[in-house]
Design a protein around this motif. Sequence first.
Motif, short mmCIF file in Angstrom:
data_model
loop_
_atom_site.label_atom_id
_atom_site.label_comp_id
_atom_site.label_asym_id
_atom_site.label_seq_id
_atom_site.Cartn_x
_atom_site.Cartn_y
_atom_site.Cartn_z
N PRO A 233 -13.37 16.08 15.75
CA PRO A 233 -13.12 14.64 15.62
C PRO A 233 -11.73 14.36 15.03
O PRO A 233 -11.24 15.11 14.18
CB PRO A 233 -14.22 14.17 14.67
CG PRO A 233 -15.31 15.19 14.81
CD PRO A 233 -14.60 16.49 15.06
N VAL A 234 -11.13 13.27 15.49
CA VAL A 234 -9.80 12.89 15.04
C VAL A 234 -9.76 12.74 13.52
O VAL A 234 -8.81 13.17 12.87
CB VAL A 234 -9.34 11.58 15.74
CG1 VAL A 234 -8.03 11.08 15.18
CG2 VAL A 234 -9.24 11.81 17.24
N ALA A 235 -10.79 12.16 12.93
CA ALA A 235 -10.82 11.97 11.47
C ALA A 235 -10.79 13.32 10.75
O ALA A 235 -10.17 13.44 9.69
CB ALA A 235 -12.05 11.17 11.06
N ASP A 236 -11.42 14.34 11.31
CA ASP A 236 -11.39 15.67 10.69
C ASP A 236 -10.01 16.30 10.80
O ASP A 236 -9.55 16.97 9.86
CB ASP A 236 -12.43 16.59 11.34
CG ASP A 236 -13.86 16.20 11.02
OD1 ASP A 236 -14.08 15.29 10.17
OD2 ASP A 236 -14.78 16.80 11.62
N ILE A 237 -9.35 16.11 11.92
CA ILE A 237 -7.98 16.61 12.09
C ILE A 237 -7.07 15.93 11.07
O ILE A 237 -6.25 16.59 10.41
CB ILE A 237 -7.47 16.37 13.52
CG1 ILE A 237 -8.33 17.15 14.53
CG2 ILE A 237 -6.00 16.75 13.66
CD1 ILE A 237 -8.08 16.77 15.99
N TYR A 238 -7.24 14.63 10.91
CA TYR A 238 -6.45 13.86 9.96
C TYR A 238 -6.68 14.38 8.54
O TYR A 238 -5.73 14.63 7.79
CB TYR A 238 -6.82 12.38 10.07
CG TYR A 238 -5.99 11.47 9.20
CD1 TYR A 238 -4.78 10.97 9.66
CD2 TYR A 238 -6.42 11.11 7.93
CE1 TYR A 238 -4.02 10.14 8.88
CE2 TYR A 238 -5.65 10.28 7.14
CZ TYR A 238 -4.45 9.79 7.61
OH TYR A 238 -3.68 8.97 6.83
N ARG A 239 -7.95 14.57 8.18
CA ARG A 239 -8.30 15.03 6.83
C ARG A 239 -7.72 16.43 6.57
O ARG A 239 -7.24 16.70 5.47
CB ARG A 239 -9.81 15.07 6.67
CG ARG A 239 -10.32 14.29 5.49
CD ARG A 239 -11.82 14.33 5.29
NE ARG A 239 -12.67 14.49 6.45
CZ ARG A 239 -13.06 13.49 7.25
NH1 ARG A 239 -12.67 12.25 7.01
NH2 ARG A 239 -13.84 13.73 8.28
N LYS A 240 -7.75 17.29 7.57
CA LYS A 240 -7.19 18.63 7.40
C LYS A 240 -5.68 18.55 7.13
O LYS A 240 -5.16 19.28 6.29
CB LYS A 240 -7.47 19.50 8.62
CG LYS A 240 -6.99 20.92 8.45
CD LYS A 240 -7.38 21.79 9.62
CE LYS A 240 -6.85 23.20 9.37
NZ LYS A 240 -7.12 24.10 10.46
N ALA A 241 -5.00 17.68 7.83
CA ALA A 241 -3.56 17.50 7.61
C ALA A 241 -3.31 16.96 6.20
O ALA A 241 -2.39 17.42 5.51
CB ALA A 241 -2.97 16.56 8.66
N GLN A 242 -4.13 16.01 5.77
CA GLN A 242 -4.02 15.48 4.40
C GLN A 242 -4.20 16.60 3.38
O GLN A 242 -3.45 16.69 2.42
CB GLN A 242 -5.11 14.44 4.14
CG GLN A 242 -4.83 13.06 4.59
CD GLN A 242 -6.01 12.17 4.19
OE1 GLN A 242 -7.17 12.48 4.47
NE2 GLN A 242 -5.70 11.08 3.54
N ASP A 243 -5.25 17.40 3.57
CA ASP A 243 -5.54 18.49 2.64
C ASP A 243 -4.40 19.50 2.59
O ASP A 243 -4.05 20.00 1.52
CB ASP A 243 -6.85 19.18 3.02
CG ASP A 243 -8.07 18.30 2.83
OD1 ASP A 243 -7.96 17.25 2.16
OD2 ASP A 243 -9.14 18.67 3.36
N THR A 244 -3.83 19.80 3.75
CA THR A 244 -2.71 20.73 3.81
C THR A 244 -1.56 20.23 2.96
O THR A 244 -0.97 20.98 2.19
CB THR A 244 -2.25 20.92 5.27
OG1 THR A 244 -3.33 21.47 6.02
CG2 THR A 244 -1.03 21.81 5.37
N MET A 245 -1.25 18.95 3.09
CA MET A 245 -0.14 18.39 2.33
C MET A 245 -0.53 18.16 0.86
O MET A 245 0.34 18.18 0.00
CB MET A 245 0.34 17.09 2.97
CG MET A 245 1.02 17.29 4.31
SD MET A 245 2.30 18.58 4.33
CE MET A 245 3.47 17.91 3.19
#
Length: 168
Positions: free
Chosen positions: A146-158
């Motif tokens: 899901p797009v929201a999970d991809i977004y959250r992963k990017a947030q977590d990475t940063m």
Amino acid sequence: MKHLRPWSYLMLVLTWALCTQAMAKDELIVSNLTQVDLQYMQQQRALLGDLTARHFGRQFNGSRDNDLGLLQRLLDQELVRNDQTRELQAMGIIMGDLLAAELGMDWVVYEDRLGRSRALRYKETDSYLFPATMISRRRAVDNRTPVADIYRKAQDTMGAVIPPLPFQ
């Protein structure tokens, strides 16, 4: 010191040239977006904006919940299919705009030996995200994260890179 034989000298020169070429290939160039980049990205945003307006009667507005929801609906209703790389990368630009606003990142041009990409950079650091391909690369191999999970992963990475604000 002995004199180098002609073939030894040639080998030395070739080795030096190959090392220099290898170092040049590892060189990273980061620059501001060009006018062409800005126009292209705006066209990508407009492409998806027209699609969502036509099919859902709604637009992207910079609100995370709204925009991620619209991106997901485009995928769920197969208005953007796995083979539509241009549209999938446009979705990445929309998601990148959200990440940039939330995390204080800026769009830049990132050039290395693999090519030229539009990326998000955190301040003047070496921390980058490549949102334009975050959705398209997954969908190309039928990964339906899901797009929201991809977004959250990017947030977590940063989140591991960005220092917390004082008093948090």
